[in-house]
Write an enzyme that holds these catalytic residues in place. Structure first.
Site: not given
Ligand code: NAD
Ligand code: TYD
Length: 354
Positions: A125-127, A153, A157
């Site tokens: 992630t970019d975070e 988190y 990562k």
């Molecule tokens: P999500 O929380 O929707 O899904 C995570 C999945 O991983 C779930 O299906 C869960 O059951 C599985 N999981 C969790 N712990 C596990 C374990 N110990 N063993 C096997 N499976 C396990 O997450 P997401 O939003 O789909 O993110 C997927 C990946 O992308 C993550 O690595 C996250 O850090 C990365 N990412 C997410 C975003 C975003 O905006 N959501 C952006 C950049 C990177």
């Molecule tokens: P989120 O979807 O949790 O992603 P991330 O924290 O990884 O960027 O949140 C996106 C942005 O929205 C973040 O600045 C936090 C804000 N946010 C709210 O203002 N209200 C909410 O209920 C949630 C879940 C997020």
């Protein structure tokens, strides 16, 4: 082409599986997922019917299970999407994030080493770069930006990224890493900003905006993320990190307003609530490297993408109503109950009272 996709029952992993089975006729996928609160087997239902996807319920930290999987199969690539992914939950329970997001990656990489897997791809992630100031629109994260994670988190990562790069340098493991900004799309768990706001607005519930809502995120449609990962896994150079960005920077409050407008709801639903501790101000990603090397750039504009996602949530209520009627209720009350009670309406928020 056979891939092991971990975390494939979650939001991005599932979208990737649907994407890759559609995009590549020769793709075969084994999905390993622990089905935590965020995993949903039903998300994969149509792909499971294709005969090209098999599903294993299990934990990426379970070395015996992972070894058994690798012994019985041969993977061209392992793509790790599995993670604890929600910043707010990591503030409440950092330990689980360190376990899954760091130690789980080690287990997978050890198996890749042992069985000579041709590629291990870590979905990051970019975070990991921390945040940028709001008043420096010229600044963006590049792959050379130092890691400066702010939340448990993002620190977990960042740790996994360092470990993956160490396995490349020390053992020659063919590792790639992608660092993508905020994703949106179908099947996103409603703890995250966009689905939470859509679902609450549809139900006429309050829309909880942290602080003034001025924090900025760079939104990428999940299909663009899937295309980027495919490009990196097939054509990216081992040992390299690739940033993925959407070129769509938006303040949270503007995203919420767009959702309200598209759904024809009233902005009186907005509540400004207590801010997230350590809340990152702004993310913005320079994706020049992946564009120059692999020819990838985002194709979905935010306005169109958001409209499509809103339509998807409207058309797929059974998928999310089942989620919000279960354990999610307790999570929501714990995370938002007191903050909403103490929050202020939109007019006060605009005046900077909170
Ligand atoms: P999500 O929380 O929707 O899904 C995570 C999945 O991983 C779930 O299906 C869960 O059951 C599985 N999981 C969790 N712990 C596990 C374990 N110990 N063993 C096997 N499976 C396990 O997450 P997401 O939003 O789909 O993110 C997927 C990946 O992308 C993550 O690595 C996250 O850090 C990365 N990412 C997410 C975003 C975003 O905006 N959501 C952006 C950049 C990177
Ligand atoms: P989120 O979807 O949790 O992603 P991330 O924290 O990884 O960027 O949140 C996106 C942005 O929205 C973040 O600045 C936090 C804000 N946010 C709210 O203002 N209200 C909410 O209920 C949630 C879940 C997020």
């Amino acid at each position: 082409m056979k891939q092991l996709v971990t975390g494939g029952a979650g939001f991005i992993g599932a979208n990737y599986i649907h994407y890759i089975l559609e995009a590549r006729a020769d793709a075969r996928v084994v999905c390993l997922d622990a089905l935590t609160y965020a995993g949903n087997y039903k998300t994969l239902a149509s792909a499971l019917g294709s005969g090209r996807l098999s599903f294993v319920k299990g934990d990426i930290r379970d070395a015996a299970l992972v070894d058994e999987l690798f012994r019985g199969d041969s993977f061209d690539a392992v793509l790790n999407f599995a993670a604890e992914s929600h910043v707010d939950r990591s503030i409440d329970d950092p330990g689980l994030f360190l376990d899954t997001n760091i130690l789980g990656v080690r287990t997978l990489m050890d198996a890749c080493r042992k069985y000579g897997t041709g590629r291990f791809h870590q979905v990051s992630t970019d975070e990991v770069y921390g945040d940028l100031p709001l008043d420096r629109p010229d600044m963006r994260f590049t792959e050379a930006t130092p890691l400066r994670a702010s939340s448990p988190y993002s620190a977990s990562k960042a740790s996994a990224d360092l470990l993956a790069l160490a396995y490349h340098r020390t053992y020659g493991l063919p590792v790639t890493i992608s660092r993508c900004s905020n994703n949106y799309g179908p099947y996103q768990f409603p703890e995250k900003l966009i689905p939470l706001m859509i679902i609450n607005a549809v139900g006429g519930k309050s829309l909880p905006v942290y602080g003034k809502g001025e924090n900025v995120r760079d939104w990428v449609h999940v299909n663009d993320h899937s295309r980027a990962i495919d490009a990196i896994v097939t054509r990216g150079r081992p040992g390299e990190v690739y940033n993925i960005g959407g070129g769509s920077e938006m303040a949270n409050i503007d995203v919420v307003r767009m959702i309200i407008e598209k759904l024809g709801k009233d902005s009186g639903l907005i509540r400004h609530i207590a801010d997230r501790p350590g809340h990152d101000k702004r993310y913005a990603v320079d994706f020049g490297k992946i564009k120059a090397e692999l020819g990838w750039e985002p194709q979905v504009g935010f306005e169109d993408g958001l409209s499509g996602v809103i339509d998807w949530y409207l058309a797929n209520e059974p998928w999310w109503s089942e989620i919000i009627s279960g354990a999610y209720k307790d999570y929501y009350d714990g995370m938002y109950g007191a903050r909403l009670a103490a929050g202020t309406g939109e007019a006060a928020g605009r005046a900077g009272l909170r």
